[in-house]
Motif scaffolding. Structure first.
Motif, PDB file in Angstrom:
ATOM      1  N   GLU A 180      86.706-146.780 -20.077  1.00  0.00           N
ATOM      2  CA  GLU A 180      85.702-148.224 -19.578  1.00  0.00           C
ATOM      3  C   GLU A 180      84.995-148.249 -18.214  1.00  0.00           C
ATOM      4  O   GLU A 180      86.866-148.151 -16.690  1.00  0.00           O
ATOM      5  CB  GLU A 180      86.392-149.412 -19.201  1.00  0.00           C
ATOM      6  CG  GLU A 180      86.335-150.228 -20.871  1.00  0.00           C
ATOM      7  CD  GLU A 180      84.624-150.451 -21.616  1.00  0.00           C
ATOM      8  OE1 GLU A 180      83.845-150.498 -20.796  1.00  0.00           O
ATOM      9  OE2 GLU A 180      84.138-150.250 -22.704  1.00  0.00           O
ATOM     10  N   PRO A 183      83.501-148.380 -14.204  1.00  0.00           N
ATOM     11  CA  PRO A 183      82.655-149.409 -13.480  1.00  0.00           C
ATOM     12  C   PRO A 183      81.268-149.369 -13.169  1.00  0.00           C
ATOM     13  O   PRO A 183      80.914-147.964 -12.928  1.00  0.00           O
ATOM     14  CB  PRO A 183      83.548-150.281 -12.078  1.00  0.00           C
ATOM     15  CG  PRO A 183      84.248-149.202 -12.068  1.00  0.00           C
ATOM     16  CD  PRO A 183      84.349-149.072 -13.305  1.00  0.00           C
ATOM     17  N   SER A 184      80.200-150.289 -13.346  1.00  0.00           N
ATOM     18  CA  SER A 184      78.796-150.293 -13.087  1.00  0.00           C
ATOM     19  C   SER A 184      78.450-149.556 -11.354  1.00  0.00           C
ATOM     20  O   SER A 184      79.339-150.810 -11.147  1.00  0.00           O
ATOM     21  CB  SER A 184      77.290-151.039 -14.008  1.00  0.00           C
ATOM     22  OG  SER A 184      78.155-151.989 -13.029  1.00  0.00           O
TER      23      SER A 184
END
Length: 597
Positions: A346, A348-349
């Protein structure tokens, strides 16, 4: 000999110095700029180096030096070759005496260019040999080969690194010994140096014969390599070859590999040996299917039952630059094996950061002044190539067209012929004005066209790294020269309405624009204020939170990256503020000031 960590462009420059280059000219353009700068920085004292006013001039300077027997190099990016194409096409027919390398950096992506054009096509078009290095280390050695081939065949040669080679870094063994190639001087011979139709016809025949000789010569060139065995083959060149080698690490499937470092003339004999016994070939290259088309042609010519895959078949992307991951996926599919699936994490954008004018940039003030002066009027704003292209971003929204260098001036003229009721503005930078702007101004005068020329004079060539130009009074050799005055040029060619203003003085700037816009014919406003990168901030502004109402006009109208909102009030970042004061002049509540030294 010493080992140095070098950028690809630095390696090319040091390789040219080692090869005995004597004259280097060019025009700055990313990703090529550092080549000429590195030559100037490491000049042993006997190399002439210049930033020319444009690529055409640079090409002709280098050609003149090569006529006299000197080794010369001219540097530019791929779109700069368009500007230099007129002399280059004729130069191929005339030929050279000293080695002449035309260093053209291509920009897959594109990362910092208008186009993704592929200089290998230009090699075919101009019938010039082209060298395509795959790494900084190779570029260091290959540039010397380019000079040698140029002299051997009496022709300019193209040297085509791409962005990842130009700006990639590697440890390179730099040799201390410099080759000596003294120039014999220019020998008058009108049957050789004066291009008449008869000479062009005769030399064209010689060029065509030479292509076959060069193709055979390139088939044994040290950086054209054929290896491996199997029924499937992979062909690559340039930085894509480096990606291919990395992608093939650990591959247990049989394959043949062909590296093509001289795409034109294509090394046909080497390629035929590579194709022998193959069933399928995958071509990995940037930007266009140049090698792929050569192989398709070769298979057809010799009736070879080999299927060629690549961009034309949809097996490789048709636009954009390659990556190791992209190449690895394509090769795995081609050779028939599965790649291990990476563990998903995962991430982070990342925030999107669109390109914007720097905080304190005088161009922001110039655009804002024009916008305010023309409020409520029908106006079109033709832009040009440079930092000021970023004036198209919101909230300024002040660049309606952008084509190529100098085109804003002439695009505005064409727009005026269709919509004469609009006020047509043409924005151009100081360096671009000298590059290709002057003929457009003369064209407008000659044809009596109503345009408002706005010269954004920030005293440097900012976009490509602050190189000098004729208006700065400095040369690349470090000499002080006479400044070429933009206003004097405009007056000399016949512009009757010329106004100068400091764009950071908003009311003064708006009044200059109003006067120019009211004038019938060609008018000009020269906004003079230096780039923040060549000056130091004299002051830093702050917001008086007691006076600030939170109207956000300063942010909404200027878009300065030094400004933001905190607790409903405007906030100025002191680390990026350059004290240009435009925000203070825009604020209707006098809430910005409090200058801190």
């Amino acid at each position: 000999m010493a080992t140095k960590l070098l950028m690809g462009n630095e390696a090319i420059a040091l390789g040219a110095i080692r090869a005995g280059v004597q004259v280097v000219s060019g025009y700055p353009g990313t990703p090529s700029t550092e080549v000429l700068e590195t030559v100037a920085k490491n000049n042993p004292g006997d190399i002439y180096v210049e930033w020319s006013v444009n690529e055409k001039s640079a090409m002709e300077v280098a050609a003149g030096a090569a006529y006299a027997g000197a080794r010369s190099m001219v540097t530019m990016k791929q779109v700069g070759l368009n500007v230099a194409s007129d002399p280059l096409m004729s130069l191929e027919y005339v030929g050279v005496k000293g080695g002449m390398v035309v260093m053209v950096a291509d920009d897959p992506g594109p990362i910092s260019s208008q186009t993704e054009q592929d200089t290998r096509h230009f090699a075919h078009f101009s019938k010039l040999p082209v060298f395509d290095p795959s790494s900084p280390e190779e570029a260091y050695q290959m540039i010397g080969d380019a000079f040698a081939y140029s002299e051997k065949y009496g022709t300019p040669v193209l040297f085509r690194p791409t962005t990842r080679v130009c700006h990639g870094c590697a440890s390179i063994e730099v040799e201390d010994v410099r080759e000596q190639h003294p120039a014999q001087g220019f020998v008058k011979d009108s049957s050789r140096w004066v291009i008449f139709p008869k000479l062009s016809y005769q030399n064209h025949l010689k060029i065509e014969k030479r292509q076959q000789v060069l193709s055979e010569d390139f088939s044994s060139y040290r950086y054209n390599i054929c290896s491996g065995e199997g029924k499937k083959g992979i062909v690559s060149g340039g930085v894509s070859y480096a990606y291919t080698c990395e992608a093939l690490q650990g591959c247990e499937k049989p394959y043949k590999l062909l590296k093509v470092s001289t795409p034109y003339p294509f090394p046909e004999c080497l390629a035929l040996g590579f194709l022998d016994g193959l069933e399928e070939v995958l071509v990995v290259e940037e930007l266009d299917p140049v090698l792929e088309r050569e192989l398709v042609y070769l298979c057809g010519k010799h009736h070879l039952p080999v299927r060629v895959r690549g961009k034309l078949t949809g097996d490789m992307p048709q636009a954009g630059e390659n990556t190791v991951e992209l190449v690895k996926t394509a090769i795995a599919k081609f050779l028939g094996y599965s790649l291990p699936q990476p563990e998903e994490a995962e991430l982070p954008s990342l925030p999107i950061r669109p390109p914007v004018l720097c905080a304190g940039c005088p161009h922001r003030a110039s655009f804002y002044a024009v916008k305010q002066a023309m409020k409520g009027k029908k106006a079109v704003f033709s832009g040009d190539i440079g930092c000021y292209t970023l004036g198209n971003a919101q909230p300024l929204d002040m660049v309606d067209t952008c084509l190529c260098m100098g085109a804003g001036i002439t695009i505005a003229q064409g727009l005026h012929r269709v919509e004469p009721d609009a006020v047509n503005f043409a924005f151009v930078g100081d360096s671009t004005f000298f590059h290709t702007g002057i003929p457009g101004v003369i064209n407008a005068l000659y044809n009596e066209t109503d345009i408002v020329l706005v010269v954004l004079d920030n005293s440097t060539t900012a976009m490509t790294g602050h190189q000098p130009h004729p208006g700065t009074g400095k040369t690349m050799m470090g000499e002080i020269s006479q400044k070429v005055d933009i206003a004097a040029i405009l007056e000399a060619v016949g512009v009757k309405c010329i106004r100068k203003a400091n764009p950071l003085h908003l009311e003064e700037a708006k009044e200059a624009i109003r006067e120019a816009a009211a004038f019938r014919g060609v008018s000009a406003v020269i906004f003079e204020s230096p780039c923040i990168a060549v000056t130091k901030p004299a002051q830093i502004l702050r917001v008086d939170t007691e006076k600030c109402t939170g109207c956000k006009r300063c942010i909404r109208e200027l878009g300065c990256p030094a400004m933001s909102v905190k607790d409903g009030k405007a906030l100025i970042d002191p680390s990026t503020c350059y004290g240009c004061t435009i925000c203070a002049q825009v604020c209707p509540f006098d809430a910005i000031g409090g200058v801190q030294e």
